[in-house]
Design a protein around this motif. Structure first.
Motif, PDB file in Angstrom:
ATOM      1  N   PHE A  80       5.980  -9.342   8.284  1.00  0.00           N
ATOM      2  CA  PHE A  80       4.852  -8.585   7.755  1.00  0.00           C
ATOM      3  C   PHE A  80       4.636  -8.772   6.249  1.00  0.00           C
ATOM      4  O   PHE A  80       3.515  -9.060   5.816  1.00  0.00           O
ATOM      5  CB  PHE A  80       5.048  -7.085   8.029  1.00  0.00           C
ATOM      6  N   ILE A  81       5.695  -8.560   5.461  1.00  0.00           N
ATOM      7  CA  ILE A  81       5.503  -8.396   4.020  1.00  0.00           C
ATOM      8  C   ILE A  81       5.365  -9.723   3.287  1.00  0.00           C
ATOM      9  O   ILE A  81       4.377  -9.950   2.566  1.00  0.00           O
ATOM     10  CB  ILE A  81       6.660  -7.558   3.435  1.00  0.00           C
ATOM     11  N   ARG A  82       6.330 -10.637   3.452  1.00  0.00           N
ATOM     12  CA  ARG A  82       6.272 -11.896   2.696  1.00  0.00           C
ATOM     13  C   ARG A  82       5.033 -12.733   3.001  1.00  0.00           C
ATOM     14  O   ARG A  82       4.443 -13.328   2.090  1.00  0.00           O
ATOM     15  CB  ARG A  82       7.534 -12.717   2.964  1.00  0.00           C
ATOM     16  N   VAL A 165       7.725   5.266  10.887  1.00  0.00           N
ATOM     17  CA  VAL A 165       8.756   4.388  10.331  1.00  0.00           C
ATOM     18  C   VAL A 165       8.124   3.098   9.824  1.00  0.00           C
ATOM     19  O   VAL A 165       8.426   2.621   8.719  1.00  0.00           O
ATOM     20  CB  VAL A 165       9.845   4.098  11.384  1.00  0.00           C
ATOM     21  N   PHE A 166       7.227   2.515  10.620  1.00  0.00           N
ATOM     22  CA  PHE A 166       6.520   1.307  10.188  1.00  0.00           C
ATOM     23  C   PHE A 166       5.687   1.588   8.941  1.00  0.00           C
ATOM     24  O   PHE A 166       5.648   0.776   8.015  1.00  0.00           O
ATOM     25  CB  PHE A 166       5.621   0.786  11.309  1.00  0.00           C
ATOM     26  N   ASP A 167       5.014   2.735   8.905  1.00  0.00           N
ATOM     27  CA  ASP A 167       4.218   3.085   7.727  1.00  0.00           C
ATOM     28  C   ASP A 167       5.088   3.160   6.479  1.00  0.00           C
ATOM     29  O   ASP A 167       4.715   2.663   5.408  1.00  0.00           O
ATOM     30  CB  ASP A 167       3.518   4.433   7.946  1.00  0.00           C
ATOM     31  N   LEU A 174       1.788  -3.119   1.366  1.00  0.00           N
ATOM     32  CA  LEU A 174       0.395  -3.294   1.777  1.00  0.00           C
ATOM     33  C   LEU A 174      -0.555  -2.709   0.752  1.00  0.00           C
ATOM     34  O   LEU A 174      -1.541  -3.351   0.355  1.00  0.00           O
ATOM     35  CB  LEU A 174       0.179  -2.643   3.148  1.00  0.00           C
ATOM     36  N   ASN A 175      -0.264  -1.511   0.287  1.00  0.00           N
ATOM     37  CA  ASN A 175      -1.197  -0.838  -0.619  1.00  0.00           C
ATOM     38  C   ASN A 175      -1.176  -1.417  -2.024  1.00  0.00           C
ATOM     39  O   ASN A 175      -2.176  -1.327  -2.750  1.00  0.00           O
ATOM     40  CB  ASN A 175      -0.911   0.659  -0.640  1.00  0.00           C
ATOM     41  N   ARG A 176      -0.084  -2.029  -2.428  1.00  0.00           N
ATOM     42  CA  ARG A 176      -0.087  -2.743  -3.704  1.00  0.00           C
ATOM     43  C   ARG A 176      -1.077  -3.897  -3.659  1.00  0.00           C
ATOM     44  O   ARG A 176      -1.846  -4.122  -4.609  1.00  0.00           O
ATOM     45  CB  ARG A 176       1.319  -3.247  -4.034  1.00  0.00           C
ATOM     46  N   ARG A 187      -3.047   4.428   5.092  1.00  0.00           N
ATOM     47  CA  ARG A 187      -1.903   5.281   5.416  1.00  0.00           C
ATOM     48  C   ARG A 187      -1.252   4.920   6.746  1.00  0.00           C
ATOM     49  O   ARG A 187      -0.095   5.242   6.983  1.00  0.00           O
ATOM     50  CB  ARG A 187      -2.351   6.749   5.450  1.00  0.00           C
ATOM     51  N   ARG A 188      -1.980   4.296   7.647  1.00  0.00           N
ATOM     52  CA  ARG A 188      -1.472   3.969   8.968  1.00  0.00           C
ATOM     53  C   ARG A 188      -1.580   2.465   9.180  1.00  0.00           C
ATOM     54  O   ARG A 188      -2.648   1.879   8.957  1.00  0.00           O
ATOM     55  CB  ARG A 188      -2.257   4.720  10.050  1.00  0.00           C
ATOM     56  N   VAL A 189      -0.498   1.832   9.654  1.00  0.00           N
ATOM     57  CA  VAL A 189      -0.458   0.371   9.736  1.00  0.00           C
ATOM     58  C   VAL A 189      -0.670  -0.151  11.154  1.00  0.00           C
ATOM     59  O   VAL A 189      -1.528  -1.021  11.375  1.00  0.00           O
ATOM     60  CB  VAL A 189       0.876  -0.169   9.175  1.00  0.00           C
TER      61      VAL A 189
END
Length: 416
Positions: A80-82, A165-167, A174-176, A187-189
């Motif tokens: 998800f993140i990278r 937990v995922f949020d 994500l919000n950055r 707020r919800r992924v």
């Protein structure tokens, strides 16, 4: 059309996109696959353009966390993140309105951001029923099945907790990026990350019936059944051919492509085959977990194209990955699933409920319990009959072409 295919994950996540992309290319479309560099060679063999999202070392590092306490965070980081910003940047620079469609796995936050920011048309691909997180058909996260008396509201609470937990894990990163590109916080992924237009489930309805709380835009096709055997018409090696021809059909034992901590299980499995008097093939990317001095009735191979092999075997003991599971169903043989994480417990429960195999604990089993479980499956007329029935269903279908037709139809709606 120009298709951007985002395929972040392991072999079982990437190869379905290669199969779909290869058919789309044959139909005259331009296809670029965004994946980890580890899969560049496989993408090239499929005849598709490749763009790197992350290094092979990052993929191997993620594999190295399997079975460890921080595995969930490592997987979230890798899936998800990278990839989020590089995927967004690629989509932003290559999107041409009316010509470009993104087809991505459901973890591709970068694609969803490009959709929200620029209107990039996108289709989400879901490989496993677990990720729809239904309270009507709740996903299983352990070897223990749920008691029949547990009410649906209890599953709803558990799923809500899983979402939170995922949020917690994903929303900060994500919000950055959302702030950087001028979008408000999210707020919800898990619900947001799916395409608002079309979600394709790459599994058949008889494997997981659509539920009332699934997204309305879901359409199911079937298991894609694409591996390296389809890319270059690979033939089995002379060594393997000699072994297959030298006796009864063997069983296959594999932990999948990402599990390198299966040493104890392999030892038990080899002992179980000796107890049963059956021949066996061990398959693993990591030779160091294979017992030394294998007996004459057992052979080891680093990789084998299951699409070419399994019809010549008698059963498979495996981790429960959806790609392996589907190839076994196509071959029409029993399977014993020893899950260790992610969607594998849920997949195993579905196979057991369908009468196509069994489930055993990968950690708590013994050589004797493994031998007993394999014996029961291999000597069950009901299981063999059910496996043949499902094999006929699968061999009569063409999920990759069905998936491509849905993708092309969607593409036509956005190009007009």
């Amino acid at each position: 059309m120009k298709f951007i295919m985002v395929a972040i994950g392991s072999h079982g996540d990437v190869y379905p996109f290669l199969g779909i992309g290869a058919v789309l290319k044959k139909r005259g479309h331009t296809v670029t696959v965004l994946a980890n560099s580890y899969f560049e060679n496989a993408t090239n063999q499929a005849g598709l353009d490749f763009y790197s999202i992350g290094s092979a070392d990052e993929y191997l590092d993620m594999i190295g966390k399997s079975g460890e306490p921080d595995m969930r965070r490592a997987i979230c980081d890798y899936l998800f993140i990278r990839p989020m910003k590089p995927v967004f940047d690629y989509c932003a620079s290559h999107y041409i309105k009316g010509e470009t469609v993104a087809v991505c796995n459901i973890s591709s936050l970068g694609t969803r951001l490009a959709n929200e920011k620029f209107g990039l048309p996108m289709i989400s691909i879901n490989l496993t029923p677990m990720m729809f997180m239904s309270s009507y058909d709740p996903p299983l996260f352990s070897i223990q099945e749920y008691p029949v008396w547990v009410p649906r509201w209890a599953f709803s609470i558990a799923i809500y907790t899983a979402h939170r937990v995922f949020d917690r894990d994903l929303c900060p990163s994500l919000n950055r990026l959302r702030k950087e590109i001028g979008l408000p916080p999210q707020r919800r992924v898990l619900g947001w990350m799916l395409s608002p237009y079309k979600v394709i489930g790459l599994f058949p309805e008889w494997f997981a019936k659509p539920q009332p709380d699934w997204p309305a835009q879901v359409e199911l096709t079937g298991f894609p059944l694409f591996d390296e055997g389809h890319m270059h018409n690979s033939v089995l090696s002379p060594e393997l051919e000699q072994f297959l021809s030298g006796g009864d059909a063997p069983i296959v034992i594999t932990p999948g492509t990402t599990n390198y901590k299966y040493s104890s299980f392999f030892e038990k499995a080899v002992e179980a085959t000796s107890k049963l008097g059956v021949r066996a093939i061990l398959v693993s990317k990591f030779q160091e977990q294979i017992p030394r001095n294998l007996p004459a009735h057992v052979r080891f191979f680093e990789y084998l194209p299951f699409s070419n092999l399994l019809s010549r075997t008698s059963a498979v003991v495996h981790h429960g990955g959806i790609g392996t599971l589907a190839q076994i169903l196509k071959a029409g043989i029993p399977q014993l699933i020893a899950p260790w994480g992610i969607d594998q417990f849920d997949n195993g429960a579905r196979i057991k409920a369908l009468g196509l195999g069994g489930v055993i604990s990968s950690k708590r089993c013994t050589a004797k319990s493994l031998a007993d479980a394999i014996y029961v499956l291999m000597n069950s007329p009901e299981v063999h009959e059910r496996c043949k029935e499902i094999s006929c269903k699968i061999n009569a279908s063409d999920p990759i072409h069905d998936t491509c037709r849905i993708i092309e139809a969607f593409g036509k709606t956005v190009s007009t």
